[in-house]
Write a protein that holds these residues in place. Structure first.
Motif: not given
Length: 186
Positions: A69-83
Motif C-alpha cells: 500500500h506504500i509506493h516508492c515512486f521516486e528516488l534519487d540515488r545521489d542525493s538520497g531524496l525520494g517521494r
C-alpha cells in the motif's frame, strides 16, 4: 518519521531473494528498480526503509504494515531524496547510506531534521531500547527543557514538556546494533 536498517543484521535475518518475498513487499516498478540496481541488496533495504519511515509517519491504533500500500515512486540515488505515496498523500524521504546501515527520514514537506545515530553494543532488544531512550531523554531535556518520554493512544512517542504540557513528536528506530532518533526543531 524515521527507519534504520542494520545491513549486517538484515543479511543474517532476512533472505529477500527467497521465492515470493519481493512480490509481497514491492510493487512491480520497485521490483524493477531492485533488479536493475548495481547493488540489489542495498536497494531492497533502501526501499524497505522508505516504506517503514512513511508508515511510521501515519500513526493509528491497530493499523497493520502493508508494504504494497506504500509506493516508492521516486528516488534519487545521489542525493538520497525520494517521494512516496501512502493513503492518498505524498510524502518526502531522505535516505542516508553508510557502510553499516541505511537511515531514512520521512516528512510531509521536503525539509528534514537531523537524526542522531547510536552504535548499540548490547544485543538484547530491552537493553538497546533502554540505551536509546536514555539518549533521547538527555538530548530532549537539553533542547526542550524538563519533560518526560511518553506515548500517545496510538503508540506514537512524544517528549512532553513539564511546564507547558506541550507534546513534541519523536522519531525512533533501532535495528541490529544501531539506533537512531530525530527530534524536531520547534
Amino acid at each position: 518519521m524515521i527507519d534504520l536498517v542494520d545491513l549486517a543484521q538484515a543479511r543474517r535475518d532476512s533472505n529477500w531473494q527467497r521465492r515470493g518475498f519481493l512480490d509481497k513487499v514491492f510493487l512491480p516498478d520497485e521490483q524493477q528498480r531492485i533488479r536493475t540496481a548495481s547493488d540489489p541488496d542495498r536497494m531492497v533495504w533502501t526501499l524497505w526503509s522508505m516504506k517503514e519511515s512513511v508508515y511510521k509517519q501515519h500513526p493509528a491504533a491497530g493499523r497493520a504494515f502493508v508494504p504494497l500500500h506504500i509506493h516508492c515512486f521516486e528516488l534519487d540515488r545521489d542525493s538520497g531524496l525520494g517521494r512516496v505515496s501512502y493513503q492518498q498523500s505524498c510524502l518526502y524521504t531522505q535516505t542516508q547510506h553508510t557502510h553499516p546501515y541505511i537511515l531514512t527520514l520521512a516528512s510531509t514537506v521536503p525539509v528534514f531534521d537531523r537524526a542522531r545515530v547510536l552504535g548499540l553494543s548490547e544485543s538484547s532488544y530491552a537493553s538497546q531500547h533502554a540505551a536509546l531512550r536514555q539518549a533521547i531523554r538527555s538530548e530532549a531535556a537539553l533542547r526542550y527543557g524538563d519533560g518526560a518520554f511518553v506515548k500517545d493512544t496510538d503508540g506514537a512517542p512524544y517528549w512532553q514538556q513539564t511546564t507547558t504540557g506541550l507534546n513534541i513528536p519523536l522519531g525512533i528506530s533501532h535495528h541490529g546494533h544501531y539506533g537512531a532518533f530525530v527530534l524536531p526543531t520547534v
